[in-house]
Motif scaffolding. Structure first.
Motif, PDB file in Angstrom:
ATOM      1  N   CYS A 170     -30.474 -91.729  95.494  1.00 12.72           N
ATOM      2  CA  CYS A 170     -30.772 -92.966  94.760  1.00 12.72           C
ATOM      3  C   CYS A 170     -30.142 -94.163  95.448  1.00 12.72           C
ATOM      4  N   THR A 171     -30.756 -95.305  95.273  1.00  9.64           N
ATOM      5  CA  THR A 171     -30.139 -96.556  95.684  1.00  9.64           C
ATOM      6  C   THR A 171     -29.260 -97.032  94.533  1.00  9.64           C
ATOM      7  N   PRO A 172     -27.939 -97.129  94.745  1.00  9.68           N
ATOM      8  CA  PRO A 172     -27.058 -97.492  93.636  1.00  9.68           C
ATOM      9  C   PRO A 172     -27.247 -98.932  93.184  1.00  9.68           C
ATOM     10  N   THR A 173     -27.079 -99.154  91.894  1.00 10.25           N
ATOM     11  CA  THR A 173     -27.117-100.509  91.325  1.00 10.25           C
ATOM     12  C   THR A 173     -25.775-100.734  90.627  1.00 10.25           C
ATOM     13  N   TRP A 174     -24.760-101.043  91.388  1.00 15.02           N
ATOM     14  CA  TRP A 174     -23.394-101.094  90.895  1.00 15.02           C
ATOM     15  C   TRP A 174     -23.180-102.248  89.932  1.00 15.02           C
ATOM     16  N   ARG A 175     -22.344-101.986  88.921  1.00 15.41           N
ATOM     17  CA  ARG A 175     -21.857-103.018  88.012  1.00 15.41           C
ATOM     18  C   ARG A 175     -20.359-102.806  87.829  1.00 15.41           C
ATOM     19  N   ILE A 176     -19.637-103.882  87.561  1.00 16.68           N
ATOM     20  CA  ILE A 176     -18.189-103.778  87.345  1.00 16.68           C
ATOM     21  C   ILE A 176     -17.792-104.644  86.155  1.00 16.68           C
ATOM     22  N   ALA A 177     -16.888-104.131  85.323  1.00 17.99           N
ATOM     23  CA  ALA A 177     -16.398-104.875  84.159  1.00 17.99           C
ATOM     24  C   ALA A 177     -14.899-104.657  84.035  1.00 17.99           C
ATOM     25  N   LEU A 178     -14.167-105.733  83.844  1.00 22.54           N
ATOM     26  CA  LEU A 178     -12.722-105.638  83.638  1.00 22.54           C
ATOM     27  C   LEU A 178     -12.433-105.156  82.222  1.00 22.54           C
ATOM     28  N   ASP A 179     -11.413-104.325  82.090  1.00 24.84           N
ATOM     29  CA  ASP A 179     -11.038-103.751  80.798  1.00 24.84           C
ATOM     30  C   ASP A 179      -9.617-104.217  80.479  1.00 24.84           C
ATOM     31  N   THR A 180      -9.495-105.096  79.476  1.00 27.09           N
ATOM     32  CA  THR A 180      -8.183-105.646  79.113  1.00 27.09           C
ATOM     33  C   THR A 180      -7.701-105.112  77.765  1.00 27.09           C
ATOM     34  N   ALA A 181      -8.133-103.913  77.407  1.00 28.63           N
ATOM     35  CA  ALA A 181      -7.655-103.282  76.173  1.00 28.63           C
ATOM     36  C   ALA A 181      -6.146-103.069  76.244  1.00 28.63           C
ATOM     37  N   ARG A 182      -5.526-102.757  75.127  1.00 26.42           N
ATOM     38  CA  ARG A 182      -4.068-102.669  75.051  1.00 26.42           C
ATOM     39  C   ARG A 182      -3.587-101.301  75.551  1.00 26.42           C
ATOM     40  N   TYR A 183      -3.536-101.148  76.857  1.00 21.47           N
ATOM     41  CA  TYR A 183      -3.010 -99.932  77.477  1.00 21.47           C
ATOM     42  C   TYR A 183      -1.504-100.107  77.705  1.00 21.47           C
ATOM     43  N   GLN A 184      -0.726 -99.971  76.619  1.00 21.54           N
ATOM     44  CA  GLN A 184       0.721-100.169  76.688  1.00 21.54           C
ATOM     45  C   GLN A 184       1.372 -98.850  77.085  1.00 21.54           C
ATOM     46  N   LEU A 185       1.717 -98.721  78.363  1.00 18.07           N
ATOM     47  CA  LEU A 185       2.233 -97.457  78.889  1.00 18.07           C
ATOM     48  C   LEU A 185       3.725 -97.295  78.646  1.00 18.07           C
ATOM     49  N   ALA A 186       4.437 -98.407  78.591  1.00 17.74           N
ATOM     50  CA  ALA A 186       5.878 -98.438  78.331  1.00 17.74           C
ATOM     51  C   ALA A 186       6.174 -99.789  77.687  1.00 17.74           C
ATOM     52  N   PRO A 187       7.367 -99.972  77.094  1.00 13.28           N
ATOM     53  CA  PRO A 187       7.654-101.259  76.427  1.00 13.28           C
ATOM     54  C   PRO A 187       7.400-102.480  77.296  1.00 13.28           C
ATOM     55  N   ASP A 188       7.638-102.355  78.598  1.00 18.65           N
ATOM     56  CA  ASP A 188       7.457-103.503  79.490  1.00 18.65           C
ATOM     57  C   ASP A 188       6.348-103.280  80.521  1.00 18.65           C
ATOM     58  N   VAL A 189       5.507-102.300  80.286  1.00 17.07           N
ATOM     59  CA  VAL A 189       4.420-102.015  81.232  1.00 17.07           C
ATOM     60  C   VAL A 189       3.099-101.909  80.482  1.00 17.07           C
ATOM     61  N   ARG A 190       2.187-102.803  80.816  1.00 21.39           N
ATOM     62  CA  ARG A 190       0.833-102.749  80.247  1.00 21.39           C
ATOM     63  C   ARG A 190      -0.172-102.714  81.385  1.00 21.39           C
ATOM     64  N   ALA A 191      -1.062-101.762  81.330  1.00 22.52           N
ATOM     65  CA  ALA A 191      -2.082-101.611  82.364  1.00 22.52           C
ATOM     66  C   ALA A 191      -3.345-102.387  81.987  1.00 22.52           C
ATOM     67  N   PHE A 192      -4.147-102.693  82.974  1.00 24.37           N
ATOM     68  CA  PHE A 192      -5.505-103.173  82.735  1.00 24.37           C
ATOM     69  C   PHE A 192      -6.414-102.338  83.624  1.00 24.37           C
ATOM     70  N   GLY A 193      -7.688-102.415  83.364  1.00 26.16           N
ATOM     71  CA  GLY A 193      -8.584-101.554  84.112  1.00 26.16           C
ATOM     72  C   GLY A 193      -9.837-102.255  84.591  1.00 26.16           C
ATOM     73  N   TYR A 194     -10.575-101.537  85.398  1.00 25.02           N
ATOM     74  CA  TYR A 194     -11.927-101.956  85.744  1.00 25.02           C
ATOM     75  C   TYR A 194     -12.827-100.735  85.625  1.00 25.02           C
ATOM     76  N   ARG A 195     -14.030-100.992  85.154  1.00 23.08           N
ATOM     77  CA  ARG A 195     -14.981 -99.907  84.880  1.00 23.08           C
ATOM     78  C   ARG A 195     -16.226-100.140  85.723  1.00 23.08           C
ATOM     79  N   ILE A 196     -16.546 -99.165  86.541  1.00 27.52           N
ATOM     80  CA  ILE A 196     -17.689 -99.264  87.439  1.00 27.52           C
ATOM     81  C   ILE A 196     -18.799 -98.354  86.927  1.00 27.52           C
ATOM     82  N   THR A 197     -19.981 -98.917  86.798  1.00 26.94           N
ATOM     83  CA  THR A 197     -21.128 -98.139  86.354  1.00 26.94           C
ATOM     84  C   THR A 197     -22.246 -98.256  87.378  1.00 26.94           C
ATOM     85  N   ASN A 198     -23.023 -97.201  87.452  1.00 28.72           N
ATOM     86  CA  ASN A 198     -24.199 -97.164  88.307  1.00 28.72           C
ATOM     87  C   ASN A 198     -25.291 -96.447  87.533  1.00 28.72           C
TER      88      ASN A 198
END
Length: 274
Positions: free
Chosen positions: A118-146
Motif C-alpha cells: 500500500c501507499t501509506p497516507t500518514w497522519r500525526i496527532a499530538l497527545d497531551t493527556a495527563r500521563y503523570q508518570l511521577a510527581p515531577d514527570v509528565r509525558a506527552f505523546g504523538y499518535r501516528i495513523t495510516n
C-alpha cells in the motif's frame, strides 16, 4: 480622556481580546514551524523557508502543552532529505519555549514502510493527556495513523509513542504501542489468505495506575475484543459477545515493555514482533 485616546484604548483592548493562547505568548504555530525548520536543518525541504510544502511534509500538528506554561509542541512527518522518493519518512518532534522562541527539547525517529502493498497516507496527532508518570514527570505523546489506501490493507496502523523531557532532551519511554489490533481467526473459503475472512478486533485505551515500577507509574491497557468480517462472508458465522481484556505495562528503568511470554496477542510495541 480625549475622544482619540478613548478610541485608541478600545482598539487596543479589542486586539488583546482577539489574541489566541499562542498569540498571547507571541508564538503561533507558523512561527513554531519556522523554528523547527532551523532546528532540524530542514530549510531546503520547504518553499520560502517557512511555508509547509505538502510534497515533503506529509503531516503535522501543533498544540500548547498544559503541563508547562508558555510551551508549544510541534510534530512533523517529512520525507527523508537523502531519499525523497523513499516510502520511509522521518518524524520530528519539538518542544518550544513560547517566550524565548527556542527549541528546548527535540526528538527524531524514522518511520519505515516498504510500500510494496500500500501507499501509506500518514497522519500525526499530538497527545497531551495527563500521563503523570511521577510527581515531577509528565509525558506527552504523538499518535501516528495510516488508514491505508488499497483493499489489501486489512490492518491500519495506529501507534502511540510517549516522550519525557530529561536533561534538555526528549526521550521515548513508550515506543509505537499499537492502539488498534486485529487477527484472522477463520476464513470463509477455508484459506487464511482469503480476503473474505472473519477476525478478532481490539481498540486499546491507556490508563495511568497508582502502582509504579522503577519510579514511574504503571500503565493499564484495556481493550474490548470484538469481531468483524471482511468481504462477503457466507455462512453467517455466530460470534461471541465482545469481552473486555486487560494488561499491565511496567517501566523497566528505561522503557515500558511487555513480557514476550505473557503478553496477549493484542499488545504489540515497537520492539516486538507479531
Amino acid at each position: 480622556m480625549s475622544g482619540a485616546e478613548g478610541k485608541a484604548k478600545i482598539t487596543l483592548l479589542l486586539a488583546l481580546l482577539s489574541m489566541g493562547p499562542a498569540s498571547a505568548a507571541n508564538l503561533t504555530c507558523e512561527d513554531a514551524v519556522g523554528l523547527a525548520i532551523r532546528h532540524f536543518k530542514l530549510k531546503d525541504m520547504f518553499f520560502g523557508g517557512r511555508k509547509l510544502d505538502s510534497d515533503r511534509v506529509v503531516a503535522h500538528d501543533c498544540k500548547s502543552w498544559p503541563a508547562r506554561k508558555n510551551t508549544l509542541l510541534l510534530s512533523l512527518i517529512h520525507v527523508l532529505a537523502d531519499h525523497p522518493s523513499s516510502f520511509d519518512k522521518q518524524v520530528a518532534i519539538a518542544l518550544i519555549d513560547a517566550k524565548s522562541h527556542r527549541v528546548i527539547g527535540s526528538f527524531v525517529d524514522t518511520l519505515r514502510h516498504d510500500g510494496t502493498i500500500c501507499t501509506p497516507t500518514w497522519r500525526i496527532a499530538l497527545d497531551t493527556a495527563r500521563y503523570q508518570l511521577a510527581p515531577d514527570v509528565r509525558a506527552f505523546g504523538y499518535r501516528i495513523t495510516n488508514p491505508g489506501s488499497c483493499p489489501s490493507c486489512n490492518q491500519a496502523d495506529d501507534k502511540l509513542t510517549l516522550l519525557v523531557m530529561e536533561r534538555g532532551k526528549l526521550r521515548p519511554v513508550l515506543s509505537s504501542l499499537a492502539m488498534q489490533r486485529d487477527r484472522t481467526i477463520g476464513s470463509c473459503k477455508g484459506f487464511e489468505t482469503s480476503p473474505e475472512s472473519y477476525m478478532e478486533v481490539g481498540f486499546l485505551t491507556l490508563g495511568v495506575e497508582e502502582s509504579s515500577s522503577h519510579g514511574y507509574a504503571d500503565f493499564l491497557l484495556k481493550t474490548e475484543i470484538g469481531y468483524a468480517t471482511t468481504g462477503s462472508c457466507t455462512g453467517n458465522p455466530v460470534f461471541p459477545q465482545p469481552k473486555p481484556a486487560y494488561y499491565k505495562l511496567r517501566y523497566d528503568g528505561m522503557r515500558y515493555k511487555a513480557d514476550e511470554k505473557s503478553r496477549p496477542w493484542w499488545v504489540l510495541l515497537n520492539s516486538q514482533t507479531e
